[in-house]
Design a protein around this motif. Structure first.
Motif, PDB file in Angstrom:
ATOM      1  N   GLY A 210       0.163 104.174  49.411  1.00 54.72           N
ATOM      2  CA  GLY A 210      -0.416 103.382  49.049  1.00 54.72           C
ATOM      3  C   GLY A 210       0.662 103.431  47.658  1.00 54.72           C
TER       4      GLY A 210
ATOM      5  N   ALA B 199      -3.897 101.859  43.850  1.00 56.61           N
ATOM      6  CA  ALA B 199      -3.808 100.931  45.455  1.00 56.61           C
ATOM      7  C   ALA B 199      -5.588 101.424  46.185  1.00 56.61           C
ATOM      8  CB  ALA B 199      -3.578 101.384  46.802  1.00 56.61           C
TER       9      ALA B 199
ATOM     10  N   GLU C 136      -3.686  99.149  49.857  1.00 56.57           N
ATOM     11  CA  GLU C 136      -3.112  98.029  49.350  1.00 56.57           C
ATOM     12  C   GLU C 136      -4.432  96.987  48.171  1.00 56.57           C
ATOM     13  OE1 GLU C 136      -0.503  96.790  47.389  1.00 56.57           O
ATOM     14  OE2 GLU C 136      -0.540  94.845  47.230  1.00 56.57           O
TER      15      GLU C 136
END
Length: 249
Positions: A27, A31, A200
């Motif tokens: 990520g 994130a 995310e």
């Protein structure tokens, strides 16, 4: 679980489970990968939700203390005592993890050998290069033969040859333990992990195998990176657009 830092939500109702093997966390920066690792390492607690590890509820003090003996943890910012030798420092961590004194010397030597530092075992940590210090960090994380191993950006500072050796070590460790590796290096995940979770903005954007992630980028151009990197980008774009890939649902 949900994790908050003051007014910021780092993880938003994340629901994950991990079994034996090597699991990659990917990520962008910020994130929520490190927040997840810290909760699993019992360094911080979630604002909401329940975390269970090795059959124990981490929300209960007695059960959390028992789990810590079975954990190995390398944080992103690794603290150490520069005046200690490698042997002394890894032995100190073994003592903290309640490794029996009778087996500690052999456990220390085995852990140091696995990260390729046997020839520097009696050198002071302050004399080592950044990459070597990172390997000391990995050694202290595995000295107790943990059932759960948590590694946050473990290959930071390692040269390409050392990273290849580390991937082999990960695959070996994953045969008998649950290994969770947080990294921004897609190639490390592709080479060493049995599955990958893409986070995310505090949510799970994708979960599947490295092969299925690579398949998302199979139709791209080589100039845009390898297939796994292109698949990573495609999964992120799909999540941001609100149209997650099938493997990420």
């Amino acid at each position: 679980m949900t994790v908050r830092h003051r007014r910021t939500t780092a993880l938003d109702a994340v629901d994950l489970d991990f079994g034996p093997g090597v699991h990659g966390l990917l990520g962008p920066n910020g994130a929520g990968k490190t927040s997840l690792i810290r909760v699993l390492a019992t360094v911080s607690a979630p604002a909401a939700g329940r975390v269970e590890m090795l059959g124990s509820d981490l929300g209960r003090h007695r059960e959390r203390s028992a789990v810590r003996r079975e954990l190995g943890y390398l944080p992103q910012e690794f603290g150490y005592y520069p005046g200690f030798t490698v042997r002394e420092f890894v032995a100190y961590v073994a003592w903290l993890k309640e490794v029996p004194a009778a087996v500690t010397p052999a456990a220390v030597e085995r852990a140091v050998a696995r990260v390729g530092l046997t020839d520097r075992i009696d050198a002071k940590v302050k004399t080592l290069s950044g990459g070597m210090i990172r390997r000391v960090g990995i050694a202290q994380a595995i000295v107790n033969d943990p059932r759960v191993l948590l590694l946050d950006e473990p290959t930071a500072g390692l040269d390409p040859e050392q990273r290849v050796e580390f991937r082999a070590l990960l695959r070996d460790l994953g045969k008998a333990a649950t290994v969770i590796v947080s990294t921004h290096l897609v190639e490390d995940v592709a080479a060493a992990c049995t599955d990958v979770t893409l986070i995310e903005a505090g949510r799970v954007a994708y979960r599947g195998t490295p092969q299925s992630l690579a398949a998302l980028g199979a139709d791209g151009h080589e100039a845009d990176g390898n297939a796994t990197e292109r698949g990573y980008t495609a999964a992120l774009r799909g999540h941001r657009a609100g149209t997650p890939t099938e493997a990420g649902r």
